[in-house]
Design an enzyme around this catalytic site. Structure first.
Site, PDB file in Angstrom:
ATOM      1  N   PHE A 157      -6.526 -10.572 -10.638  1.00  0.00           N
ATOM      2  CA  PHE A 157      -7.462 -10.138  -9.598  1.00  0.00           C
ATOM      3  C   PHE A 157      -7.980  -8.735  -9.852  1.00  0.00           C
ATOM      4  O   PHE A 157      -7.488  -8.017 -10.727  1.00  0.00           O
ATOM      5  CB  PHE A 157      -6.811 -10.232  -8.214  1.00  0.00           C
ATOM      6  CG  PHE A 157      -5.797  -9.146  -7.905  1.00  0.00           C
ATOM      7  CD1 PHE A 157      -4.509  -9.206  -8.406  1.00  0.00           C
ATOM      8  CD2 PHE A 157      -6.146  -8.076  -7.097  1.00  0.00           C
ATOM      9  CE1 PHE A 157      -3.579  -8.214  -8.097  1.00  0.00           C
ATOM     10  CE2 PHE A 157      -5.223  -7.079  -6.786  1.00  0.00           C
ATOM     11  CZ  PHE A 157      -3.936  -7.153  -7.288  1.00  0.00           C
ATOM     12  N   SER A 204      -7.492  -8.828 -18.536  1.00  0.00           N
ATOM     13  CA  SER A 204      -6.287  -9.437 -17.936  1.00  0.00           C
ATOM     14  C   SER A 204      -6.262 -10.926 -18.270  1.00  0.00           C
ATOM     15  O   SER A 204      -5.215 -11.472 -18.632  1.00  0.00           O
ATOM     16  CB  SER A 204      -6.299  -9.266 -16.413  1.00  0.00           C
ATOM     17  OG  SER A 204      -6.147  -7.931 -16.036  1.00  0.00           O
ATOM     18  N   VAL A 259      -1.977  -5.851 -17.109  1.00  0.00           N
ATOM     19  CA  VAL A 259      -2.485  -7.119 -16.577  1.00  0.00           C
ATOM     20  C   VAL A 259      -2.421  -7.055 -15.058  1.00  0.00           C
ATOM     21  O   VAL A 259      -1.345  -6.922 -14.485  1.00  0.00           O
ATOM     22  CB  VAL A 259      -1.635  -8.319 -17.076  1.00  0.00           C
ATOM     23  CG1 VAL A 259      -2.141  -9.620 -16.461  1.00  0.00           C
ATOM     24  CG2 VAL A 259      -1.650  -8.390 -18.589  1.00  0.00           C
ATOM     25  N   LYS A 260      -3.585  -7.127 -14.429  1.00  0.00           N
ATOM     26  CA  LYS A 260      -3.592  -7.078 -12.963  1.00  0.00           C
ATOM     27  C   LYS A 260      -3.411  -8.514 -12.473  1.00  0.00           C
ATOM     28  O   LYS A 260      -4.365  -9.209 -12.129  1.00  0.00           O
ATOM     29  CB  LYS A 260      -4.903  -6.452 -12.475  1.00  0.00           C
ATOM     30  CG  LYS A 260      -4.786  -5.844 -11.109  1.00  0.00           C
ATOM     31  CD  LYS A 260      -5.905  -4.876 -10.839  1.00  0.00           C
ATOM     32  CE  LYS A 260      -6.085  -4.615  -9.377  1.00  0.00           C
ATOM     33  NZ  LYS A 260      -4.936  -4.061  -8.670  1.00  0.00           N
ATOM     34  N   SER A 261      -2.162  -8.943 -12.502  1.00  0.00           N
ATOM     35  CA  SER A 261      -1.868 -10.354 -12.245  1.00  0.00           C
ATOM     36  C   SER A 261      -1.547 -10.595 -10.776  1.00  0.00           C
ATOM     37  O   SER A 261      -1.317  -9.653 -10.011  1.00  0.00           O
ATOM     38  CB  SER A 261      -0.675 -10.797 -13.095  1.00  0.00           C
ATOM     39  OG  SER A 261       0.533 -10.491 -12.434  1.00  0.00           O
TER      40      SER A 261
END
Ligand code: PXG
Length: 292
Positions: A31, A54, A148-150
């Site tokens: 996101f 990401s 990583v904007k997970s």
């Protein structure tokens, strides 16, 4: 509020995704959180670039390309007639079965939500924030890389839970080696001897968009040297000034860390210059939502 899901707009109450979506079942997705300032989307290209990076890192195919995502973001803001607010871009692995195998998810999904934004009250920028160090550590980059904007935000949430009842506004998060990484949902900076320091992404810190803007403004506009490195709580406690950055917070001063007064206990002069430069930049840059 209109929400875009896979190319179709839905009213908020009809904006739904499947309980079989692996974004929900496993946090398998990514996101972005983005600000709209005065009819302009802040650093939209950089946010979209980070989203696709990401995605690449977790081998997730975003259903539409960068240009289409850029346009879809602007169109969603237009439809919601927002001049100031917040945008959430989400891409999930999509529907699969109850097994975690992503190969069984034939089609990834994306959605775009807009909202107003909850900010720190104006006094926070005058008086400064308080932080404590969380006992929850940042994920190791050998597990999930912090860049990583997970959708796996549980370590951040566990950190945020530690703030309950403490009166602290944010929490400092260390990595597994004890180096300062960032905060639960913001990047951390300190000032010492007129120079600005911030943890290197190798610590597991997110490569924050606001962080990047502050580094750029310091170097290119304010002539303040910036160093990205490895720092301990000792460096934080002995800083002249401390501040954090994030999409919601912008740049915000911190005046107390783990019950130690930072500097003279008020927002410092370098932080104030940076906050002003950040606000000026946010007010005048960004992708226009409407033709000008
Ligand atoms: N670190 C982490 C772990 C974040 O999640 C930042 C730093 C700041 O990055 P940007 O790109 O925003 O400058 C973030 C982002 C919220 C919320 O609702 C905030 C974030 C993420 C999700 C929700 O406050 N911050």
């Amino acid at each position: 509020m209109q929400v875009l899901i896979d190319g179709t707009y839905y009213d908020k109450e009809h904006a739904k995704i499947s309980v079989f979506d692996h974004g929900l079942l496993y946090g398998d997705g990514i996101f972005e959180g983005i600000r709209i300032y005065n009819g302009r989307v802040f650093e939209l290209e950089d946010h979209i670039e980070r989203l696709y990076m990401s995605a690449q890192a977790i081998a997730l195919e975003v259903p539409i390309d960068r240009v289409a995502m850029f346009e879809a973001t602007l169109e969603t803001v237009r439809r919601n007639e927002l001049r100031d607010g917040y945008i959430r871009l989400v891409v999930t692995r999509g529907e699969g079965d109850l097994g975690l195998n992503p190969v069984k998810c034939p089609k990834s999904s994306y959605f775009i939500i807009t909202s107003t934004i909850q900010l720190y009250p104006p006094e926070a920028y005058e008086k400064g924030l308080t932080v404590i160090t969380c006992s929850t550590r940042r994920n190791s980059p050998q597990c999930i890389n912090g860049s990583v904007k997970s959708l796996n935000y549980l370590t951040n949430i566990l950190g945020a839970l530690e703030l309950r009842g403490t009166g602290a506004n944010e929490g400092i998060v260390l990595n597994q080696d004890g180096w300062v990484a960032e905060c639960t949902a913001d990047n951390l900076f300190f000032v010492k001897g007129g120079k600005v320091f911030t943890p290197h992404p190798i610590t597991g810190a997110l490569r924050g968009i606001s962080r990047g803007v502050v580094i750029k403004l310091c170097r290119e506009q304010l002539s303040i040297p910036v160093e990205e490195g490895l720092y301990t709580l000792y460096d934080i406690y002995n800083a002249d000034e401390l501040f954090l950055t994030g999409t919601g917070a912008e740049a915000a001063p911190i005046v107390e860390a783990d019950r130690r007064k930072i500097g003279d206990g008020t927002p410092g002069p370098v932080t104030r210059r940076i906050i002003k430069a950040f606000r000026d930049y946010a007010a005048t840059s960004g992708a226009p939502v409407w033709p000008e």
